[in-house]
Design an enzyme around this catalytic site. Structure first.
Site, PDB file in Angstrom:
ATOM      1  N   LYS A 178       3.535  -2.538  45.904  1.00  0.00           N
ATOM      2  CA  LYS A 178       2.140  -2.333  46.242  1.00  0.00           C
ATOM      3  C   LYS A 178       1.891  -3.023  47.650  1.00  0.00           C
ATOM      4  O   LYS A 178       1.184  -2.436  48.489  1.00  0.00           O
ATOM      5  CB  LYS A 178       1.400  -2.893  45.301  1.00  0.00           C
ATOM      6  CG  LYS A 178       0.099  -2.083  44.983  1.00  0.00           C
ATOM      7  CD  LYS A 178      -0.644  -2.856  43.740  1.00  0.00           C
ATOM      8  CE  LYS A 178      -2.237  -2.426  43.741  1.00  0.00           C
ATOM      9  NZ  LYS A 178      -3.081  -3.403  43.036  1.00  0.00           N
TER      10      LYS A 178
ATOM     11  N   LYS B 283      11.909  -9.430  49.883  1.00  0.00           N
ATOM     12  CA  LYS B 283      10.701  -8.774  49.732  1.00  0.00           C
ATOM     13  C   LYS B 283       9.935  -9.064  50.926  1.00  0.00           C
ATOM     14  O   LYS B 283       9.606 -10.171  51.460  1.00  0.00           O
ATOM     15  CB  LYS B 283      10.094  -9.405  48.324  1.00  0.00           C
ATOM     16  CG  LYS B 283       8.877  -8.586  47.996  1.00  0.00           C
ATOM     17  CD  LYS B 283       8.167  -9.159  46.785  1.00  0.00           C
ATOM     18  CE  LYS B 283       8.519  -8.533  45.562  1.00  0.00           C
ATOM     19  NZ  LYS B 283       7.455  -8.838  44.669  1.00  0.00           N
TER      20      LYS B 283
ATOM     21  N   ASP C 298       2.351 -11.361  31.906  1.00  0.00           N
ATOM     22  CA  ASP C 298       2.561  -9.861  32.465  1.00  0.00           C
ATOM     23  C   ASP C 298       3.925  -9.465  32.000  1.00  0.00           C
ATOM     24  O   ASP C 298       4.576  -8.801  32.678  1.00  0.00           O
ATOM     25  CB  ASP C 298       2.561  -9.889  33.713  1.00  0.00           C
ATOM     26  CG  ASP C 298       2.050  -8.442  34.068  1.00  0.00           C
ATOM     27  OD1 ASP C 298       1.414  -7.597  33.254  1.00  0.00           O
ATOM     28  OD2 ASP C 298       1.859  -8.028  35.348  1.00  0.00           O
TER      29      ASP C 298
ATOM     30  N   ASP D 274       8.666 -11.148  38.948  1.00  0.00           N
ATOM     31  CA  ASP D 274       7.234 -11.060  39.212  1.00  0.00           C
ATOM     32  C   ASP D 274       6.440 -11.895  38.297  1.00  0.00           C
ATOM     33  O   ASP D 274       6.034 -11.530  37.152  1.00  0.00           O
ATOM     34  CB  ASP D 274       6.906  -9.457  38.712  1.00  0.00           C
ATOM     35  CG  ASP D 274       5.619  -9.014  39.556  1.00  0.00           C
ATOM     36  OD1 ASP D 274       4.805  -9.859  39.787  1.00  0.00           O
ATOM     37  OD2 ASP D 274       5.372  -7.655  39.768  1.00  0.00           O
TER      38      ASP D 274
END
Ligand code: AMP
Length: 293
Positions: free
Chosen positions: A40, A59, A153, A171
Site C-alpha cells: 500500500k 521494503k 492481525d 507485518d
C-alpha cells in the site's frame, strides 16, 4: 537497476548476517533486483548487500504516503517490535534506514512468497499442511506472547513462506506491546474476535482466536464468519455462528481444535501450549515445520 542473481541458498552458507553489523545502512550498500511485490505504501525488492552478498528483501516506503496518518506511528511500532523478535517463524527485520523521500526496511527474504497466494492457487490446504502451518504459527505466537507482544492481525496475507516452505509471520503493523488490556479496534473484519467487534478490552487471546479462523480458512477455503455485509459478519462473530460445511470433508479432530479456539470468552480459548499438544496437531503437523507433498 542492476539485477541480483545470487541464489537464496547462498545466504545459509554465509556467516554474515546483515543485522550483526550495527552500521548506518544506505541504499548504495545494496544491489537492487527484481520487485517482489507491491504494498500500500511502497514496493518490495529482492536485494543483495554488496559486501556480504547477503540476500534480503528491501521494503521501500514513500515518506509522502506515510506522513500525516496513523501509519507513521504504526511503522515505528512495527520496526520497534519486529527488530527485537528472533524466531524461525517470524520474519526478521535486520534494520532500516531512510533518505529524503523514502524509508527502507531490510527484511529477511521469504523465497516462497505469500501463503495467501498459495491458498488461492490450491483453494484449500490438506490437513497435514494446515496442521504444520498452525503449529509453526502457534510456536511463533508463544514467542511473541512471552515477549508481551500481541500480533492482532494474523491472516493469510500476513504470512510468508521461507526457502524451504517454512511459515513466517510478517507485518507487525498492528501488533502491540501489551501489559494492559487494550480497547483499540483494529485488524481485518473476518479475523476479528468478538471482544474486538464489541470494542471491549482485549488481550493475547485475540491471537488464539485468529489461529482458529486461519485453521478454518485453510481447510475450507473461506473464513468461518463470512457474510455479504460487514454488519452480518459482525453478527455472526458475536453469536459465534460457527458451521462446518459437509464439503470439503474435514476430520472431527480438526473441527474439535477449531471449536476450542473459536470460543467467545477469551480466557476459555485453548492455551497456545495446549494447541501444540492437541491430538490433531500431534498426528498431522510435521515437526520440522516444513510441509512436504
Ligand atoms: P507488503 O507491503 O508488506 O504488503 O508487501 C508487498 C508484497 O511484497 C507482499 O505481498 C509479498 O508478496 C512481497 N513481500 C513482502 N515482503 C517480502 C519478503 N520479506 N520476502 C518476499 N516477498 C515479500
Amino acid at each position: 537497476m542492476p539485477s541480483s542473481r545470487v541464489s537464496v541458498q547462498d545466504n545459509e552458507e554465509r556467516s554474515c548476517d546483515a543485522s550483526s553489523q550495527k552500521k548506518h545502512w544506505k541504499l548504495a550498500d545494496f544491489d537492487i533486483g527484481r520487485p517482489l511485490g507491491r504494498g500500500k505504501f511502497g514496493n518490495v525488492y529482492l536485494a543483495r548487500e554488496k559486501k556480504s552478498k547477503y540476500i534480503v528483501a528491501l521494503k521501500v516506503l514513500f515518506k509522502k504516503q506515510l506522513q500525516g496518518s496513523y501509519v507513521e506511528h504504526q511503522l515505528r511500532r512495527e520496526i520497534e517490535i519486529q527488530s527485537h523478535l528472533r524466531h524461525p517463524n517470524i520474519l526478521r527485520l535486520y534494520g532500516y534506514f531512510y533518505d529524503e523521500n523514502c524509508v527502507y526496511l531490510i527484511l529477511e527474504y521469504a523465497a516462497r512468497g505469500e501463503v495467501y497466494k498459495e491458498l488461492q492457487r490450491q483453494k484449500v490446504f490438506n490437513e497435514r499442511r494446515t496442521a504444520t502451518y498452525i503449529a509453526s504459527l502457534t510456536n511463533a505466537l508463544i514467542h511473541c506472547h512471552e515477549k508481551h507482544v500481541i500480533h492482532r492481525d494474523i491472516k493469510p496475507e500476513n504470512l510468508l513462506l521461507g526457502f524451504k516452505g517454512e511459515l513466517k509471520i510478517a507485518d507487525f503493523g498492528w501488533s502491540v506491546h501489551t501489559f494492559n488490556k487494550r480497547k483499540t479496534m483494529c485488524g481485518t473484519l473476518d479475523y476479528l474476535p468478538p471482544e474486538m467487534v464489541e470494542s471491549k478490552e482485549h488481550d493475547a487471546g485475540v491471537d488464539i482466536w485468529s489461529l482458529g479462523v486461519l485453521c478454518y480458512e485453510f481447510l475450507y477455503g473461506r473464513a468461518p464468519f463470512e457474510a455479504p455485509g460487514h454488519t452480518d459478519t459482525y453478527k455472526r462473530i458475536i453469536r459465534i455462528d460457527l458451521k462446518f460445511p459437509a464439503q470439503p470433508v474435514v476430520s472431527h479432530q480438526a473441527k474439535d481444535l477449531i471449536s476450542k479456539l473459536l470460543v467467545k470468552d477469551s480466557a476459555q480459548r485453548l492455551p497456545l501450549k495446549q494447541v501444540l499438544l492437541h491430538p490433531w496437531i500431534v498426528a498431522n503437523a510435521d515437526p520440522s515445520g516444513v510441509y512436504k507433498d
